[in-house]
Design an enzyme around this catalytic site. Structure first.
Site, PDB file in Angstrom:
ATOM      1  N   LYS A 266       0.856  -1.194   0.000  1.00 45.18           N
ATOM      2  CA  LYS A 266       0.000   0.000   0.000  1.00 45.18           C
ATOM      3  C   LYS A 266       0.888   1.238   0.000  1.00 45.18           C
ATOM      4  O   LYS A 266       1.712   1.419   0.899  1.00 45.18           O
ATOM      5  CB  LYS A 266      -0.904  -0.004   1.234  1.00 45.18           C
ATOM      6  CG  LYS A 266      -1.712   1.283   1.422  1.00 45.18           C
ATOM      7  CD  LYS A 266      -2.430   1.288   2.774  1.00 45.18           C
ATOM      8  CE  LYS A 266      -3.031   2.660   3.070  1.00 45.18           C
ATOM      9  NZ  LYS A 266      -3.637   2.724   4.422  1.00 45.18           N
ATOM     10  N   ASP A 271      -2.323  10.668   3.391  1.00 41.50           N
ATOM     11  CA  ASP A 271      -3.724  10.296   3.591  1.00 41.50           C
ATOM     12  C   ASP A 271      -4.417  11.301   4.496  1.00 41.50           C
ATOM     13  O   ASP A 271      -4.288  11.251   5.715  1.00 41.50           O
ATOM     14  CB  ASP A 271      -3.811   8.892   4.196  1.00 41.50           C
ATOM     15  CG  ASP A 271      -5.248   8.448   4.406  1.00 41.50           C
ATOM     16  OD1 ASP A 271      -6.145   9.031   3.756  1.00 41.50           O
ATOM     17  OD2 ASP A 271      -5.476   7.513   5.201  1.00 41.50           O
ATOM     18  N   LYS A 278      -9.624  13.358   8.247  1.00 40.17           N
ATOM     19  CA  LYS A 278      -9.078  13.031   9.556  1.00 40.17           C
ATOM     20  C   LYS A 278      -8.963  14.288  10.420  1.00 40.17           C
ATOM     21  O   LYS A 278      -8.956  15.413   9.892  1.00 40.17           O
ATOM     22  CB  LYS A 278      -7.671  12.425   9.396  1.00 40.17           C
ATOM     23  CG  LYS A 278      -7.615  11.090   8.686  1.00 40.17           C
ATOM     24  CD  LYS A 278      -6.172  10.644   8.504  1.00 40.17           C
ATOM     25  CE  LYS A 278      -6.082   9.309   7.794  1.00 40.17           C
ATOM     26  NZ  LYS A 278      -6.554   8.188   8.630  1.00 40.17           N
ATOM     27  N   ASP A 289       1.721   6.568   5.582  1.00 36.19           N
ATOM     28  CA  ASP A 289       0.726   5.624   5.075  1.00 36.19           C
ATOM     29  C   ASP A 289       1.208   4.898   3.820  1.00 36.19           C
ATOM     30  O   ASP A 289       0.489   4.066   3.273  1.00 36.19           O
ATOM     31  CB  ASP A 289      -0.598   6.347   4.799  1.00 36.19           C
ATOM     32  CG  ASP A 289      -1.807   5.447   5.007  1.00 36.19           C
ATOM     33  OD1 ASP A 289      -1.663   4.417   5.695  1.00 36.19           O
ATOM     34  OD2 ASP A 289      -2.889   5.760   4.487  1.00 36.19           O
ATOM     35  N   ASP A 348     -11.967   7.379   4.065  1.00 34.63           N
ATOM     36  CA  ASP A 348     -10.733   7.165   4.826  1.00 34.63           C
ATOM     37  C   ASP A 348     -10.373   5.684   4.914  1.00 34.63           C
ATOM     38  O   ASP A 348      -9.338   5.339   5.466  1.00 34.63           O
ATOM     39  CB  ASP A 348     -10.864   7.767   6.229  1.00 34.63           C
ATOM     40  CG  ASP A 348      -9.526   7.885   6.938  1.00 34.63           C
ATOM     41  OD1 ASP A 348      -8.489   7.925   6.238  1.00 34.63           O
ATOM     42  OD2 ASP A 348      -9.498   7.917   8.180  1.00 34.63           O
ATOM     43  N   GLU A 350      -9.350   3.906   2.462  1.00 38.94           N
ATOM     44  CA  GLU A 350      -8.910   3.956   1.059  1.00 38.94           C
ATOM     45  C   GLU A 350      -7.849   2.918   0.718  1.00 38.94           C
ATOM     46  O   GLU A 350      -7.700   2.531  -0.440  1.00 38.94           O
ATOM     47  CB  GLU A 350      -8.383   5.361   0.731  1.00 38.94           C
ATOM     48  CG  GLU A 350      -6.943   5.646   1.086  1.00 38.94           C
ATOM     49  CD  GLU A 350      -6.624   5.529   2.569  1.00 38.94           C
ATOM     50  OE1 GLU A 350      -5.494   5.141   2.900  1.00 38.94           O
ATOM     51  OE2 GLU A 350      -7.506   5.828   3.405  1.00 38.94           O
ATOM     52  N   ARG A 352      -7.616  -0.254   1.291  1.00 41.65           N
ATOM     53  CA  ARG A 352      -8.181  -1.484   0.720  1.00 41.65           C
ATOM     54  C   ARG A 352      -8.684  -1.264  -0.706  1.00 41.65           C
ATOM     55  O   ARG A 352      -8.759  -2.208  -1.487  1.00 41.65           O
ATOM     56  CB  ARG A 352      -9.290  -2.004   1.640  1.00 41.65           C
ATOM     57  CG  ARG A 352     -10.500  -1.105   1.752  1.00 41.65           C
ATOM     58  CD  ARG A 352     -11.302  -1.361   3.015  1.00 41.65           C
ATOM     59  NE  ARG A 352     -10.613  -0.877   4.202  1.00 41.65           N
ATOM     60  CZ  ARG A 352     -11.092  -0.989   5.441  1.00 41.65           C
ATOM     61  NH1 ARG A 352     -12.253  -1.591   5.647  1.00 41.65           N
ATOM     62  NH2 ARG A 352     -10.419  -0.523   6.469  1.00 41.65           N
TER      63      ARG A 352
END
Length: 496
Positions: A266, A271, A278, A289, A348, A350, A352
């Protein structure tokens, strides 16, 4: 830092500092006893005075001992037990390094044979020690206008007897490769998001490919992603001015036709959470991230250093998750590369969404096994804290191999269940699947989501949200995990 393995008597080696160990019993053995005898009892006398209790991590520096070729002798405490834990060994190495860096010398020697670690043979102990040495040498000061003045050690000699020398050499080689991979992972993770974006990672991949003839690199842009039908991946990126990249690095170290192992990382380079934004506090850490992708980079670097006789495909799903007038909205429905539709209830969640398309893409390589690595859920941090990565998957043998690799590498993971009952939490009234499963069992339901796209092969998922970086204070930054675990897994598969 150069590492050399030698089989000589400690007292005969010319070095700036000789490192020997003393336990709380203060009964001298091995190199410490030899040094004491040849110096006329100088070490015993100092211990009798109570200058060193021998507790784990304590140290005492002695200068100009008679009949000892080393300019200094550093006594380091090893505690009460005959055998150390992994953690205690790392503490001892850290204490020794702290002292050595403050000295005028640029080299040192460590008497290895006096160290014993629970459940580790010579190879395991030496590898852990070398990795700890390398970890202690890591500095990220690229953006500091005034660099810290630290004396770097140019050379460390590992002293061992001839019988153990081959194991120590092998351990040192493996550990240095892993340390190189971890340093790359940490560097990429620590870079600011205005520099380390998907395009930057693509350029880094191309540079790595140019440096290695047996590494083929492809960097796919948004047009290619659209051609592939990666609607889920593209949905994450559509709110950002930074274009997404699917990076594919294909290492051919094994025989032609051998099924490859596949690592999927990933790579969300920043993010914000998107429209489901967030909180501002701590959002700067969302540059981490992309540590899943960074750890795949690092593992590949270690594999390249070791020239492992395997085939390995590394797939990095890189994007930036930003809020804007073009960003994905909660309630949007997208079509994945697999053809399954996803209702995006929370933007959020995201990671996956990019991984599911990358995991579908992995099918074309007919892999032996696929492992995805992602800073996926805060729920994993709640469940396991910052010491252990979460592990889930669809194949018990693969799970056990990864658990064993984590134990060997002191980079542990813990298996969480992937029972069918959790799948129901992802039901959507409007699409095939929702991208979140409610507040309960968040790490498990995230893995359940990914499992919908991994039925064609053996698959495992590492959730590294708690282990990929440290928050706050001077220690803040990427850790380099789980490069040791992944490299050990591949070492085991390669049989070297």
């Amino acid at each position: 830092m150069e590492l050399v393995v030698k089989s000589v008597s400690p007292e005969t080696l010319k070095t700036a500092t000789l490192v020997v160990t003393v336990g709380e019993s203060r009964v001298l053995a091995g190199a410490a006893r030899t040094v004491d005898i040849l110096s006329g009892g100088a070490v015993s006398l100092i211990l009798k005075r109570g200058d060193l209790a021998g507790k784990v991590g304590q140290s005492l520096l002695l200068h100009n001992l008679p009949n000892i070729k080393a300019e200094r002798v550093l006594l380091v405490g090893t505690g009460k037990e005959d055998e150390l834990s992994d953690r205690q060994l790392k503490k001892i190495v850290g204490a020794a390094l702290t002292c050595l860096k403050g000295l005028g010398g640029t080299d040192a020697a460590i008497a290895l044979d006096d160290l014993s670690v629970k459940n580790r043979d010579t190879y395991g102990m030496a590898r852990l020690l070398v990795e700890a040495l390398a970890d202690g040498e890591y500095v990220f000061d690229r953006f500091k206008t005034q660099k810290a003045e630290v004396r770097a050690l140019k050379k460390i000699t590992l002293l061992t007897d001839k019988v153990k020398a081959a194991d120590v050499e092998r351990a040192s080689t493996h550990a240095q490769a892993i340390a190189t991979g971890m340093a790359l992972t940490r560097d990429l993770g620590n870079l600011p998001p205005n520099i380390c974006h998907p395009t930057y990672l693509g350029e880094e991949a191309k540079a790595l490919g140019k440096a290695h003839k047996n590494l083929k690199v492809e960097v796919h842009d948004e047009k290619k992603l659209a051609d592939l039908g990666m609607g889920s991946f593209l949905a994450v990126a559509q709110g950002s001015a930074q274009p997404p990249r699917l990076i594919v690095m294909n290492y051919q170290g094994g025989k032609k036709g051998d099924q490859p192992f596949v690592l999927v990382g990933k790579g969300i380079t920043f993010d914000t959470g998107g429209i489901s934004i967030k909180p501002a506090s701590g959002m700067d850490e969302m540059k981490f991230d992309m540590c899943g992708a960074a750890s795949v980079f690092g593992t590949l670097r270690a594999v390249l250093e070791l020239k492992l006789p395997i085939n390995l495909v590394c797939i990095l799903a890189c994007a930036e998750n930003m809020p804007s007038g073009t960003a994905t909205r909660p309630g949007d429905i997208v079509t994945t590369m697999s053809g399954q539709t996803v209702e995006i209830l929370n933007t959020d969640a995201e990671g996956r969404l990019v991984l599911c398309d990358a995991l579908t893409y992995a099918e074309r390589f007919k892999p032996q096994a696929v492992i995805d690595i992602a800073t996926l859920t805060g729920a994993c941090v709640v469940a396991l804290g910052g010491h252990t990565s979460g592990l889930l998957g669809n194949n018990d043998a693969l799970i056990n191999q990864l658990l064993d690799a984590g134990k060997q590498a002191d980079d542990r993971a813990w298996q969480l269940p992937l029972f069918d009952e959790y799948q129901e939490q992802l039901d959507s009234p409007f699409a095939d699947i929702a991208n979140i499963g409610g507040p309960k069992g968040g790490t498990i339901t995230a893995a359940c989501f990914l499992s919908r796209f991994t039925k064609a092969y053996h698959w495992a998922h590492l959730d590294i949200a708690g282990t990929a970086w440290l928050s706050g204070g001077k220690e803040k930054g990427a850790t380099g995990r789980p490069v040791p675990l992944l490299t050990q897994y591949l070492l085991d598969r390669a049989g070297v």
